[in-house]
Scaffold this motif. Sequence first.
Motif, mmCIF file in Angstrom:
data_model
loop_
_atom_site.group_PDB
_atom_site.id
_atom_site.type_symbol
_atom_site.label_atom_id
_atom_site.label_comp_id
_atom_site.label_asym_id
_atom_site.label_seq_id
_atom_site.Cartn_x
_atom_site.Cartn_y
_atom_site.Cartn_z
ATOM 1 N N GLU A 144 -70.186 -16.486 -96.119
ATOM 2 C CA GLU A 144 -71.057 -17.646 -95.876
ATOM 3 C C GLU A 144 -72.503 -17.345 -96.288
ATOM 4 O OE1 GLU A 144 -69.711 -20.430 -95.326
ATOM 5 O OE2 GLU A 144 -67.731 -19.666 -94.796
ATOM 6 N N ASP A 145 -72.914 -16.095 -96.128
ATOM 7 C CA ASP A 145 -74.288 -15.722 -96.535
ATOM 8 C C ASP A 145 -74.464 -15.921 -98.047
ATOM 9 O OD1 ASP A 145 -74.781 -14.903 -93.916
ATOM 10 O OD2 ASP A 145 -74.114 -12.853 -94.316
ATOM 11 N N TYR A 146 -73.438 -15.500 -98.807
ATOM 12 C CA TYR A 146 -73.540 -15.660 -100.261
ATOM 13 C C TYR A 146 -73.549 -17.143 -100.643
ATOM 14 C CZ TYR A 146 -72.597 -10.656 -100.858
ATOM 15 O OH TYR A 146 -72.673 -9.271 -100.825
ATOM 16 N N ILE A 147 -72.666 -17.895 -100.004
ATOM 17 C CA ILE A 147 -72.560 -19.322 -100.362
ATOM 18 C C ILE A 147 -73.856 -20.061 -100.003
ATOM 19 C CG2 ILE A 147 -71.369 -21.496 -99.801
ATOM 20 C CD1 ILE A 147 -68.766 -19.885 -99.653
ATOM 21 N N ILE A 175 -64.899 -13.925 -103.515
ATOM 22 C CA ILE A 175 -64.522 -14.670 -104.732
ATOM 23 C C ILE A 175 -63.445 -15.717 -104.414
ATOM 24 C CG2 ILE A 175 -63.481 -14.437 -107.032
ATOM 25 C CD1 ILE A 175 -64.981 -11.744 -107.263
ATOM 26 N N GLU A 176 -62.471 -15.315 -103.613
ATOM 27 C CA GLU A 176 -61.399 -16.266 -103.253
ATOM 28 C C GLU A 176 -61.969 -17.465 -102.485
ATOM 29 O OE1 GLU A 176 -58.229 -16.344 -104.203
ATOM 30 O OE2 GLU A 176 -58.726 -14.622 -105.458
ATOM 31 N N ARG A 184 -66.343 -21.839 -107.571
ATOM 32 C CA ARG A 184 -66.279 -20.559 -108.285
ATOM 33 C C ARG A 184 -66.916 -20.648 -109.678
ATOM 34 N NH1 ARG A 184 -67.082 -16.940 -110.739
ATOM 35 N NH2 ARG A 184 -65.810 -15.142 -111.319
ATOM 36 N N ASN A 185 -66.618 -21.749 -110.382
ATOM 37 C CA ASN A 185 -67.093 -21.833 -111.767
ATOM 38 C C ASN A 185 -68.558 -22.249 -111.879
ATOM 39 O OD1 ASN A 185 -64.633 -20.981 -112.636
ATOM 40 N ND2 ASN A 185 -63.807 -23.071 -112.834
ATOM 41 N N GLY A 205 -61.164 -10.678 -109.882
ATOM 42 C CA GLY A 205 -61.606 -11.919 -110.525
ATOM 43 C C GLY A 205 -63.110 -12.058 -110.667
ATOM 44 N N ALA A 206 -63.815 -10.920 -110.700
ATOM 45 C CA ALA A 206 -65.263 -10.986 -110.959
ATOM 46 C C ALA A 206 -65.495 -11.214 -112.449
ATOM 47 C CB ALA A 206 -65.924 -9.684 -110.515
#
Length: 240
Positions: A144-147, A175-176, A184-185, A205-206
């Motif tokens: 959540e911090d990244y998002i 990533i998931e 993601r994109n 998937g990085a």
Amino acid sequence: MSEQEQDIILSELDDDTLVTQMHDDLYDGMATAISEGTQILLDRGWTPYDVLQKALVEGMRIVGIDFRDGILFVPEVLLAANSMKAGMAILRPLLAETGAPKVGTMIIGTVKGDIHDIGKNLVGMMMEGAGFDIIDIGVNNDVEDYIEAALKHNADIIGMSALLTTTMGYMKVVIETFKQRGIRNDYAIVVGGAPLNEAFADEIGADAYCRDASMAVEIAGKIMETRQGSAAFAKLAAVG
Ligand code: B1M
């Protein structure tokens, strides 16, 4: 030996001896001596990048070997880390001082369960120097911090760091989750940290694995070229 007990006059040492002395001072956690040595090398015309790599990063590499081998323990390594940060504090503005136009925005943070931040900070500094806006969200970050940071700062790139084999797996969770949320994109996701490698980055998937800070700069630059190329293409397609 305490800082007060050190009777070596750093400014009287030649460059090679001074660098070796700085490795010892970093090992002994002598932050004041590291600040002084850093400044002396800069005053002698060393580039900030050379001071960083040859005096500080190399010194920390030696600390890491003895930590691994049980010769140094957490309190000593923390003192070494603080000394490294003292040197980095002097170098930070100089590395960032290229006057380069802003090329993109990158969120950078260490993943959940992991508090190592020296490598991440180094990457942030080098990226700033290359003209990126860096939003450093610190250590121990959950997805959540990244998002939250990505959305708030309209980021181009998300950079994750992990130094532990027990925490690197969390990168896949991040990533998931980006995929599940359908975002993601919208971002390039790049990863780095000593236990990672290219195969791991592919597996989770990085978009890219960055072995070190200069590779991170190079890869981020290429990502921005592609993104800007795609944005220009999208605009043209919309017009035509
Ligand atoms: Co820790 N630690 N540590 N530690 N520590 C390592 C990582 C370890 C390899 C030491 C060892 O055993 N040889 C080992 C991990 C083993 C493993 O998982 N395979 C380890 C361990 C076990 C631990 C603890 C579990 C120890 C304990 O408590 N028993 C514990 C974990 C705490 C936690 O996170 N939950 C712990 C604690 C600590 C300290 C707090 C004492 C301290 C951290 C202080 C701090 O960061 N503020 C510390 C340190 C300093 C280290 C070592 C000695 C040095 C790490 C470092 O700063 N390197 C490290 C041994 C080592 O790596 N040689 C070790 C210098 C830095 C410039 O390099 O971080 O690799 P690095 O970053 C590079 C690249 O990897 C890359 O670019 C950077 C610059 O070129 N990169 C990225 C990194 N992140 C990137 C992100 C990117 C791109 C590139 O994004 C795009």
